[in-house]
Design a protein around this motif. Structure first.
Motif, PDB file in Angstrom:
ATOM      1  N   VAL A 237       0.973  -0.922   0.114  1.00 37.31           N
ATOM      2  CA  VAL A 237      -0.063   0.199  -0.008  1.00 37.31           C
ATOM      3  C   VAL A 237       0.915   1.203  -0.186  1.00 37.31           C
ATOM      4  CG1 VAL A 237      -1.665   1.181   1.322  1.00 37.31           C
ATOM      5  CG2 VAL A 237      -1.686  -1.196   1.194  1.00 37.31           C
ATOM      6  N   LEU A 238       0.943   1.936  -1.001  1.00 34.27           N
ATOM      7  CA  LEU A 238       1.794   3.002  -1.098  1.00 34.27           C
ATOM      8  C   LEU A 238       1.463   4.010  -0.426  1.00 34.27           C
ATOM      9  CD1 LEU A 238       4.231   4.465  -2.991  1.00 34.27           C
ATOM     10  CD2 LEU A 238       2.394   5.104  -4.436  1.00 34.27           C
ATOM     11  N   GLN A 239       0.469   4.431   0.047  1.00 35.36           N
ATOM     12  CA  GLN A 239       0.292   5.637   0.885  1.00 35.36           C
ATOM     13  C   GLN A 239       0.702   5.447   2.269  1.00 35.36           C
ATOM     14  OE1 GLN A 239      -1.966   4.000  -1.086  1.00 35.36           O
ATOM     15  NE2 GLN A 239      -2.653   5.663  -2.450  1.00 35.36           N
ATOM     16  N   GLU A 240       0.832   4.068   2.526  1.00 30.35           N
ATOM     17  CA  GLU A 240       1.561   3.571   3.861  1.00 30.35           C
ATOM     18  C   GLU A 240       2.959   3.823   4.107  1.00 30.35           C
ATOM     19  OE1 GLU A 240       0.035   2.653   7.000  1.00 30.35           O
ATOM     20  OE2 GLU A 240      -1.939   3.563   6.306  1.00 30.35           O
ATOM     21  N   VAL A 241       3.553   3.693   2.975  1.00 29.34           N
ATOM     22  CA  VAL A 241       4.970   3.502   3.165  1.00 29.34           C
ATOM     23  C   VAL A 241       5.938   4.744   2.347  1.00 29.34           C
ATOM     24  CG1 VAL A 241       5.097   1.122   3.115  1.00 29.34           C
ATOM     25  CG2 VAL A 241       5.153   2.254   1.012  1.00 29.34           C
ATOM     26  N   GLU A 242       5.193   5.698   1.865  1.00 24.71           N
ATOM     27  CA  GLU A 242       5.489   6.447   0.872  1.00 24.71           C
ATOM     28  C   GLU A 242       6.429   7.572   1.958  1.00 24.71           C
ATOM     29  OE1 GLU A 242       4.430   9.823  -2.299  1.00 24.71           O
ATOM     30  OE2 GLU A 242       2.689   9.024  -1.215  1.00 24.71           O
ATOM     31  N   GLY A 243       5.776   8.170   3.166  1.00 25.41           N
ATOM     32  CA  GLY A 243       6.485   8.931   3.688  1.00 25.41           C
ATOM     33  C   GLY A 243       7.485   8.364   4.477  1.00 25.41           C
ATOM     34  N   ILE A 244       7.451   7.114   4.771  1.00 27.67           N
ATOM     35  CA  ILE A 244       8.495   6.351   5.568  1.00 27.67           C
ATOM     36  C   ILE A 244      10.103   6.187   4.685  1.00 27.67           C
ATOM     37  CG2 ILE A 244       9.355   4.069   6.577  1.00 27.67           C
ATOM     38  CD1 ILE A 244       6.672   4.067   7.545  1.00 27.67           C
ATOM     39  N   LEU A 245       9.705   5.958   3.441  1.00 27.02           N
ATOM     40  CA  LEU A 245      10.754   5.839   2.318  1.00 27.02           C
ATOM     41  C   LEU A 245      11.247   7.200   2.218  1.00 27.02           C
ATOM     42  CD1 LEU A 245       9.020   3.425  -0.216  1.00 27.02           C
ATOM     43  CD2 LEU A 245      11.005   2.871   1.505  1.00 27.02           C
ATOM     44  N   ILE A 246      10.674   8.294   1.937  1.00 26.13           N
ATOM     45  CA  ILE A 246      11.113   9.533   1.917  1.00 26.13           C
ATOM     46  C   ILE A 246      11.815  10.068   3.156  1.00 26.13           C
ATOM     47  CG2 ILE A 246      10.492  11.984   1.631  1.00 26.13           C
ATOM     48  CD1 ILE A 246       8.150  11.102  -0.008  1.00 26.13           C
TER      49      ILE A 246
END
Length: 700
Positions: A237-246
């Protein structure tokens, strides 16, 4: 009849009493494990469960109830270990118990995120649900298990350190559990059926497991494992990990997720941030190439233009190439769009704007006057900027002076001389571009260009001559070519071509020698550009003669002119010049030998035309007689001639009076008609005859 197998204990000994029946039943696996766990004999419970599992694995037929019983036991053991912070053992036993991973993830709120809410339900054994930890998170479990040290378990350094170690162990256990669970599903083929062709309903555990795994890999900085995982089919689920990866600067992993999700807008934004240096990732080695490849793959014109214009500020060469490559297909001309896009490109990068303008006019062959005028002015400004350099200015003046003082000008045009004798340089190419464009295009505003070049006639005489030709000022053109540039070859060519200072042949030769083919192929050959060159055979002869007479007058008014130049003009254009006009213009003090060749050829041509006319006339007369002779018999048979025989005193000679016979027939016919009308009581025909006589007609 066979009795189905059951997990319930079966009795082998029954005791019959007066009021009851008692049996001796062996303890079940669940009962034994529950007793061992209550006595905190976890290892004994594990051994008992392992023995039962080995027994079931050795059996050929497997009973579903026994498998569920074994799962129940392992889950009870696992949660018991989980409660006592034996996280490694807990993960192993919970996996053996086929626990739903969402149930275990629910104890990790920071990893769970919004993947599911507390109101979501999963299937759990009733006995397991009653014995699950009551705490809401692993941290609470660890905190309740921490030793009570002064001043308290939250702030005591040993307790804090122990809590960190236990929480990390719990997270590592979760990672191992999820990896093993995913591998098992992959081996069972459930993952392949979900993502392959004809995929069915997605297991709700996959998005949760995949997303939490990405979070754990990122948290533990396992970059290789993270990239390897994202290369496989996944349900992150992209929305869940996008902030963490950034936040952790895992931009290559984020790129992989954007690609798998087809989120082109975010992927382009990622590339842009890496290109301009806001983000850095060593694994993304060439973001510009990847951005260009993505835009070329897509067929979104607006998206390509947006990012290509942005790319112009970072890499002008690739940015303009992307715009031109995307625009090579056939499409209708849209002047408003082209002008608007050109403005954006020029604002981003002036050099790229010039290149795109040349592409529109020379390759796309745009017929928009505004674009042609803009290109002409840009080329003009470039030449003016070079003229501000004293070295360039002196060089061009020297070239003009050398050409005017030599005999080369009689045979060679100034454009060819300048191109062949000037060393290859930017200023030379800039001037040749200006000359070729001014000569080839007829859509730009010559007055605007001429006002921009004002005051530079002595250096840019050829350019002024071309502009005057576009304005139709023939006398000014010829005066400039003859008096200032001393280019008699171009002046004569101008007259024979009907108003073109630079011929197509010369333009193509100059362009090929300097690598400027694009500046002729788009202007001197294509009618859509508004600059198609007419063929010499289509030139109006009257206009050609008028221009040659004007050239003769210009030559006569040239104070530096010589009879030699005049003689060459007269000899080469004698067929287009009138002898009387020439004699009236030639100064009386010129030697006769200057005109002798011209006059002799003129007289010879006049006599030739007279004799030729006589011959043609006689031939035509003979042909007419022959035609009359062939057609006389045919016309007679068709009744073309009316003949009446008249007797003469000489009986052997007959004369045919065609007109008299016709009059007699008309008179007889008229008398008959008059009698008919009188009998019918019509009007008096005498009056009608008078009327007919007055207007020259005869009533029949």
């Amino acid at each position: 009849m066979a009795t189905p197998s059951s997990t319930f204990p079966r009795c082998g000994v029954l005791v019959l009493g007066s009021t009851s029946i008692q049996s001796l039943v062996p303890s079940t696996l669940i009962t034994q494990v529950e007793s061992l766990l209550d006595a905190h004999k976890i290892e004994d419970a594990v051994d008992l469960a392992d023995q039962r599992r080995k027994k079931l694995q050795a059996e050929i037929t497997v009973n579903v109830d026994e498998i569920e019983e074994l799962h129940y036991v392992y889950q009870r053991i696992g949660f018991q270990c989980f409660t006592e912070t034996l996280f490694e053992d807990a993960g192993k036993h919970l996996f053996d118990g086929d626990l739903d991973p969402r149930l275990l993830i629910s104890y990790y709120p920071h990893l769970r995120g919004n993947l599911f809410s507390p109101d979501d339900a999963v299937d759990v054994f009733h006995g397991v649900a009653d014995r699950m930890p009551t705490e809401s998170s692993v941290e609470d479990i660890v905190r309740n298990y921490s030793p009570h040290l002064a001043p308290d378990t939250r702030t005591a350094p040993p307790a804090v350190e122990l809590r960190k170690i236990l929480v990390m162990a719990a997270e590592e256990m979760l990672e191992s559990f999820l990896r093993r669970w995913r591998v098992k599903k992959k081996v069972d083929g459930e993952l392949g059926r979900t993502v392959g062709k004809g995929k069915g309903k997605v297991n709700p555990c996959f998005p949760v497991v995949d997303t939490v795994l990405v979070k754990l890999y990122t948290q533990f900085e396992k970059t290789d494992e993270l990239h390897a995982f994202l290369q496989e089919p996944n349900f992150v689920v992209l929305q869940e990990v996008e902030g963490i990866l950034i936040a952790t600067q895992q931009f290559s992993a984020l790129r992989a997720l954007y690609k798998s999700n087809g989120d082109d807008l975010k992927l382009l934004d990622l590339y842009s941030r890496i290109i301009d240096g806001r983000w850095k990732d060593e694994q993304i080695t060439n973001p510009v190439s990847e951005m260009v490849a993505l835009l070329q793959e897509k067929k979104d014109r607006a998206l390509t233009q947006k990012w290509a214009i942005w790319l112009l500020r970072q890499d002008p060469e690739r940015g303009i190439k992307l715009l031109i490559t995307k625009d090579t297909g056939k499409r209708k001309e849209r002047p408003e769009e082209d002008i608007a896009l050109l403005g954006q490109i020029q604002e981003a990068n002036a050099a790229a704007g010039q290149e795109y303008l040349e592409y529109l006019v020379l390759q796309r062959k745009s017929s928009v006057p505004e674009l042609h005028t803009q290109l002409a002015l840009n080329c003009t400004d470039k030449v003016i900027s070079f003229l501000e350099n004293e070295t360039v200015s002196k060089l061009w003046r020297a070239k003009a002076s050398s050409y005017a003082s030599s005999q080369t000008s009689i045979e060679t045009q100034f454009l060819s001389y300048f191109s062949s004798t000037t060393p290859d340089s930017d200023h030379k190419r800039a001037r040749l571009k200006l000359i070729l464009f001014l000569a080839g295009s007829s859509l730009y505003d010559p007055l605007a260009v001429k006002s921009r070049l004002e005051g530079r006639t002595s250096v840019l005489g050829l350019e002024f001559a071309i502009l005057d030709a576009k304005l139709g000022d023939h006398r000014s053109v010829l005066t400039t070519l003859v008096h200032e540039i001393r280019d008699t070859a171009s002046a004569e060519l101008y007259c024979t071509l009907g108003g073109d200072v630079v011929s197509r042949r010369v333009a193509v030769a100059v362009a090929e020698s300097c690598g400027l083919q694009a500046w002729t192929s788009g202007l001197f050959y294509t009618a859509s550009s508004g600059a198609a060159r007419s063929k010499e055979g289509d030139i109006d002869e009257e206009k050609k003669q008028r221009l040659l007479r004007l050239l003769l007058e210009v030559h006569m008014n040239d104070p530096k002119g010589t009879p030699v130049r005049m003689a060459k003009l007269l000899n080469s254009q004698a067929v287009n010049l009138d002898t009387v006009d020439v004699i009236s213009l030639v100064p009386p003090n010129w030697p006769l030998q200057v005109l002798s060749s011209f006059l002799a050829r003129s007289f010879r041509r006049t006599v030739h035309l007279q004799r030729e006319g006589t011959i043609v006339k006689n031939i035509s007369a003979g042909q007419n007689l022959e035609v009359q002779d062939r057609t006389w018999h045919i016309l007679r048979e068709e009744g073309y001639d009316l003949e009446e025989e008249i007797e003469t005193p000489d009986e052997d000679e007959f004369v045919y009076d065609e007109k008299g016979a016709l009059v007699e027939k008309l008179a007889a016919h008229t008398s008959h008609e008059r009698e008919v009308h009188e009998k019918r009581g019509l009007h008096d025909m005498n009056g009608a005859d008078d009327v007919g006589a007055e207007d020259g007609r005869t009533m029949i």
